[in-house]
Each structure stands twice: as C-alpha cells, then as structure tokens.
Scaffold this active site. Structure first.
Site, PDB file in Angstrom:
ATOM      1  CG  ASP A  35      -1.349  -0.613   4.971  1.00 14.39           C
ATOM      2  OD1 ASP A  35      -0.154  -0.569   5.160  1.00 14.39           O
ATOM      3  OD2 ASP A  35      -1.987  -0.939   6.094  1.00 14.39           O
ATOM      4  CG  ASP A  36       2.569  -3.174   4.467  1.00 17.37           C
ATOM      5  OD1 ASP A  36       2.873  -2.012   4.760  1.00 17.37           O
ATOM      6  OD2 ASP A  36       2.531  -4.111   5.450  1.00 17.37           O
ATOM      7  CB  CYS A  73       1.440   2.344   9.018  1.00 15.48           C
ATOM      8  SG  CYS A  73       1.341   0.644   8.379  1.00 15.48           S
ATOM      9  CE  LYS A 127      -2.504   1.100   8.682  1.00 12.06           C
ATOM     10  NZ  LYS A 127      -1.430   0.072   8.577  1.00 12.06           N
ATOM     11  CG  HIS A 129      -1.589   3.065  12.075  1.00 13.41           C
ATOM     12  ND1 HIS A 129      -0.746   2.186  11.724  1.00 13.41           N
ATOM     13  CD2 HIS A 129      -1.516   2.796  13.533  1.00 13.41           C
ATOM     14  CE1 HIS A 129      -0.017   1.606  12.458  1.00 13.41           C
ATOM     15  NE2 HIS A 129      -0.457   1.848  13.644  1.00 13.41           N
ATOM     16  CG  HIS A 225      -0.577  -4.462   6.670  1.00 12.99           C
ATOM     17  ND1 HIS A 225      -0.735  -5.178   7.855  1.00 12.99           N
ATOM     18  CD2 HIS A 225       0.014  -3.381   7.068  1.00 12.99           C
ATOM     19  CE1 HIS A 225       0.117  -4.733   8.874  1.00 12.99           C
ATOM     20  NE2 HIS A 225       0.656  -3.579   8.629  1.00 12.99           N
ATOM     21  CG  ASP A 283       1.600   2.390   4.116  1.00 11.04           C
ATOM     22  OD1 ASP A 283       1.876   1.245   3.028  1.00 11.04           O
ATOM     23  OD2 ASP A 283       1.287   2.065   5.238  1.00 11.04           O
ATOM     24  CG  ASN A 284       5.105   1.012   4.690  1.00 13.96           C
ATOM     25  OD1 ASN A 284       4.249   1.175   5.409  1.00 13.96           O
ATOM     26  ND2 ASN A 284       4.921  -0.391   3.935  1.00 13.96           N
ATOM     27  CE  LYS A 301       5.276  -2.307   7.526  1.00 16.63           C
ATOM     28  NZ  LYS A 301       3.851  -2.941   7.987  1.00 16.63           N
TER      29      LYS A 301
END
Ligand SMILES: *[C@@H]1O[C@H](CO)[C@@H](O)[C@H](O)[C@H]1NC(C)=O
Ligand SMILES: *[C@@H]1O[C@H](CO)[C@@H](O)[C@H](O)[C@H]1NC(C)=O
Ligand SMILES: *[C@@H]1O[C@H](CO)[C@@H](O)[C@H](O)[C@H]1NC(C)=O
Ligand SMILES: *[C@@H]1O[C@H](CO)[C@@H](O)[C@H](O)[C@H]1NC(C)=O
Ligand SMILES: *[C@@H]1O[C@H](CO)[C@@H](O)[C@H](O)[C@H]1NC(C)=O
Length: 500
Positions: A35-36, A73, A127, A129, A225, A283-284, A301
């Site tokens: 994540d991130d 996300c 996660k 989401h 994240h 994811d980004n 992001k």
C-alpha cells in the site's frame, strides 16, 4: 469377488492420484500488494531504504519497468480483482469511504472466483477496500475461501481502529474496530502490529495447506500506508534520516521487507516454492506527505502523473524460463492484466464468456514477447458533473504507444517533482499556466514528463482526444453515494462492518 474389489479400489486410487497430479501441476499464486509504496522506495530502484529481500526477488525475477497501477487504493484493487477499467464498474471517482453504501459490483466475477473454479484454494490476508456495506460485498463472498484483515482503507497498525472519513460533518468522530477473521471480528489482536499479525496468518495458511492443491494467496499488506507507525527498533536503524516522516516510513518498509522474506521462507519450507509464481506490486504511487517518494517521476499518489501510477512491480518464479530470469521487462503492462494473466496464463483456464479490459501477459512476461496491450486508459473521472460528452475539463489520461495525453486537473499541485527530503537535490518547479487542461508527452523518451508536446503535435492530441471520447461514451455512470448514519460503528458494537 475379492479380486474384482481390489481392481475397483485400484481404479479409484489411481483416479485420485491422477487428479492430484493434474492439480499439483498448476502453479501456486502469491500476490503481494503493497500500500502506497513509491517508485523511489525500494533498494533496487536506488532508494536509501534497505529492502534486501525484495531486491533479491526482483533481481532474480522479471522486473516490470513499464508497469502501471491506478493512482489510489480502491481503483487499483477493483481493476486487479475484476480485470475491468473503472469506467466499467462505476468506481471512476476517488476511493470507497467507510460509511458509503458502495462496493465492487457483485455481478462481476473476481480472479479469485475464477481460480477457485479452476481448483485453487483461495486465501486473502490484509486490506480489502472494495466495500462492505452488505454481506455480498465481503471477500468471503467474492471468491475467497478465507479472509483475515480489515475492510476499510486505513487504520491504526496496533489498535486496528479508525474514524469515519468526514464526508458527513460528524463522521470524523465515528470510531470503530476493523479487523476480521472471515466474518468474525478479531478482537484478540488489538495491540499487535499488523505486519506481524498478517505474516503469522500467512505462515499458518502455508504450513497447513495440502501440497496437492494449488493455492492463491492474495496479500494486500497495510504497510506502508499512513498512519506512520512501526516498532521503534525498525525506525532506529535509520538514525541517518533526519526527516521524521521519511525515517518512520523507511522503518516500515524494512519491517515489510522482513515479512516478505518470512513468507518466501515459509513457502520454501513447505516445499511449494518451486511451483509458485510470486507477483509483487505497489497499489499506487508514494504519498509524499506521508514519507513516500517517487523521484525522479512527476507527481505522487492520487495524480495521473507518472509518480501516481507508474508501478513498482516484478514477478519471481522458478517456473519462468532461465532466459528471462534476472531481466528487465519494458513491455506495457497494467494492473487490470493480472486477472487474465493469472487465470488463463498461469492456471490455464478458459476466459470464454467473460468481458475483460485486461490482457493475458504471461507470454510477454515469460518470453519477453511484445505486449498485446497497445493502449491503456489510465482513467477518466467526470464526477460530479458527468456531462453528456467528454471534454478536456474532465480529469483523464490515456497512453497509446509512446504517447500519453492528460486532460483536466491531473492532481499533485500542478505536477511537482519532489526529491527525497534532505537529499540536496534542488526540486524542479513546473510552469503554472492558468487554464491549461491538455498535456502530451512521449513517455518512452520523457518518463519524467518535462516536455509537453501538446502544441507541437496537435494531430496526436486530436487522435487521443477522439479515443477518450469513445471511452467516455462506453462508460457507466459514476457511483459515489453519500455516507450514511447507519454505518456508524456506534450502532454495531463498535465495529466497522456490513450494516445492510
Ligand atoms: C501479540 O502480542 C502479544 C503480546 O506482545 C504476543 O505475545 C503475541 O505473540 C502477539 N501475536 C502476534 C500474532 O503477533
Ligand atoms: C526484450 O525484447 C526487447 C525488444 O522487444 C529487447 O529490446 C530487450 O533487450 C529484450 N530483453 C531481454 C532481457 O532479452
Ligand atoms: C460460454 O457460453 C456458451 C453459451 O451460453 C456456453 O455454451 C459455453 O459452455 C460457455 N463457456 C464457458 C467456458 O463457460
Ligand atoms: C472544470 O473542472 C473543475 C475541476 O477540475 C471545476 O471546478 C470546473 O467547474 C469545471 N469547469 C467547467 C466549465 O466544467
Ligand atoms: C518517442 O520516443 C521514442 C524513444 O526515444 C522514440 O523511439 C520515438 O520515435 C518517439 N516518438 C516520437 C513521435 O517522437
């Protein structure tokens, strides 16, 4: 009589055996989604952050260096699981907020559904989401045999609690627990750091799994994240980093890297590593306000500049031919491509009767042949106006061959370039041109988006605008409902969970 029975038994046994052999020839799939994680946050991209396990896997595998994810996300996860662009799911705008009655449309099959049909055991740890307002939206109803993790987009790494997202003026005060063991709340882990809890769950799944059945492990980690939280021993390794956010973030990355090492070790110990395809992906882009970094790319992001979407990613597998082990793959690959790549390319299943926006990239990855993808709609987000026809005021981006066109507001404050804090690099500042809504770049020649070619190549702008218009005409309306009071954890024993 006895002899006949013996033969029947033999036939049954040999059937079972041949079934087992057939099943075990399907590779296991391990998908690690971080994540991130920013472009400049892994050692093998030159980061100051120490990620030895990730670097080793990347260097031995196939590094994807023309690989794209979505800017945030929910969009990336929706495309990964469904193989469909956001214009076909209604999730074009932003991400799913905890109190919104919204989820990945339940009529769409997920890649887990398809792998399960192909005989795979399917497990998700981490996660979600992708929405949870009703039971049908939960991971256990979307193709996963088991799920352990949290349903919202972010929370405290130790308490596993979070507040609302503030779309409704009072929802900032809606505090709730969000950690689930299948469809039960996992209260017993309050106080345990998520990267450790998830790793232990993954190790258990691997150790208990019957070797003869192939498995999918979908592992969307909470790390790295915000909130910036890590056991102090990890932060202490980075005394040299003065910037507090960057120092904690670096510790979180190293903690995650250790988790990746442990996962691989458990697969090796279980004797399944040689028959496993491991995919590692962000994811980004990195969130620069929360320790992440994407230098030298433009933006971060939430933006459709390269810094928001050009992904860190690689594939590692003993099943890949020696000719591609340890190489860099520069073919255009997108997160929506994993669905057909895994279901058809890796598991060998048919994709008849399923409409997808992704392409099967297994040949491209395993033999460096040219990508079947010539075009990539990064996204278009007409919320809240949703005019009848596309216009350049709508935030959108499309890639066709070398070319990338951006329209509307691309995000990241005009597209700043942000170096690592205290690196001594003088940041470059973009020119502010009021009212500008169209940019064109040759991404192959200019991956950092320094040279806008929209005025020198109006014919390319026109051609790509025509494509955006067509995609727009083929879009479903954006779904972005208001948050609702019923979601408040105060009505549900202090828990974020389905309320309908
Ligand atoms: C959770 O924390 C407790 C107390 O520190 C520890 O004994 C336990 O092993 C931890 N469990 C996990 C899964 O990390
Ligand atoms: C992969 O193919 C491209 C041409 O399509 C070539 O330029 C590149 O060197 C190849 N990479 C490897 C590792 O063979
Ligand atoms: C696809 O649909 C056709 C017609 O409904 C059906 O005959 C066929 O079995 C389906 N194929 C798969 C793989 O589901
Ligand atoms: C253009 O988009 C911006 C948001 O990016 C919005 O505030 C503005 O109202 C839009 N203008 C028109 C004419 O649609
Ligand atoms: C874009 O850049 C690539 C790589 O430098 C180059 O081969 C190609 O000709 C460029 N395209 C145009 C239209 O300039």
């Amino acid at each position: 009589m006895k002899l006949a029975l013996f033969f029947i038994n033999l036939i049954i046994i040999s059937n079972v055996c041949s079934k087992k052999i057939i099943q075990s020839t399907k590779p296991n799939i391990v998908f690690i989604l971080i994540d991130d994680l920013g472009y400049n946050d892994v050692g093998y991209h030159g980061s100051e952050i120490y990620t030895p396990n990730i670097d080793k896997l990347a260097r031995e595998g196939v590094r994807l260096e023309n690989y794209y994810v979505q800017p945030i996300c929910t969009p990336t996860r929706s495309q990964l699981l469904s193989g469909r662009y956001q214009i076909h799911t209604g999730l074009q705008h932003s991400y799913i907020r905890p109190a919104q009655p919204l989820c990945l449309p339940t009529n769409l099959p997920t890649f887990a559904d398809k792998l399960r049909e192909a005989g795979y055991a399917t497990h998700a740890v981490g996660k979600w989401h992708l929405g949870f307002y009703k039971k049908e939206c939960l991971p256990t109803q979307r193709g996963f045999d088991s799920y352990f993790g949290y349903l919202t987009g972010g929370e405290d790494y130790w308490t596993h609690h979070r507040a609302g997202d503030g779309l409704l003026p009072n929802s900032n005060h809606w505090l709730g627990m969000d950690l689930w063991d299948n469809e039960k709340v996992a209260w017993e882990y309050v106080g345990n750091y998520s990267a450790f809890v998830f790793t232990e769950k993954i190790q258990q799944i691997v150790a208990q799994h019957p070797v003869e059945q192939p498995f999918l492990l979908y592992l969307p980690f909470q790390s790295v994240h915000s909130p910036l939280q890590v056991p102090s021993s990890y932060e202490e390794r980075y005394k040299n980093i003065k910037n507090t956010n960057r120092r904690i973030y670096a510790g979180m990355m190293t903690c995650l890297d250790e988790a990746v090492g442990k996962i691989v070790h458990s697969l090796q110990q279980a004797g399944v590593w040689d028959n496993t395809v491991l995919i590692f992906s962000t994811d980004n882009g990195g969130e620069v306000a929360a320790g992440g970094n994407n230098w030298p790319l433009r933006g971060w992001k939430r933006s459709i500049w390269e810094g928001g979407m050009r992904g860190v990613g690689f594939v590692n597998s003993r099943l890949l031919p020696a000719s591609v082990q340890g190489t860099v793959n520069k073919q255009l690959i997108h997160v929506s491509d994993w669905f057909p790549t895994l279901v058809q390319g890796v598991a060998g299943s048919s994709l008849d009767n399923i409409t997808l926006d992704g392409f099967n990239m297994w040949k491209t990855i395993s033999s460096n042949t040219s990508s079947p993808r010539q075009e990539l709609l990064h996204n278009m987000d007409p919320w809240p106006n949703q005019p009848k026809e596309f216009n350049a005021n709508i935030s959108a981006a499309i890639r066709v061959g070398h070319w990338k066109l951006l329209t509307g507001d691309p995000g990241s404050n005009n597209g700043q370039w942000i170096p690592v804090p205290d690196s001594g690099i003088i940041p470059i500042h973009p020119l502010k041109i009021t009212g500008k809504d169209t940019w064109l770049f040759n991404i192959t020649a200019d991956p950092n988006e320094y040279h806008d070619l929209s005025t020198s190549h109006p014919e390319v702008v026109e051609e790509l605008m025509a494509k955006l218009k067509k995609y727009y005409a083929d879009s479903v309306p954006v779904q972005y409902p208001s948050e609702v009071e019923e979601a408040n954890p105060a009505y549900h024993q202090g828990v974020w969970g389905p309320w309908q």
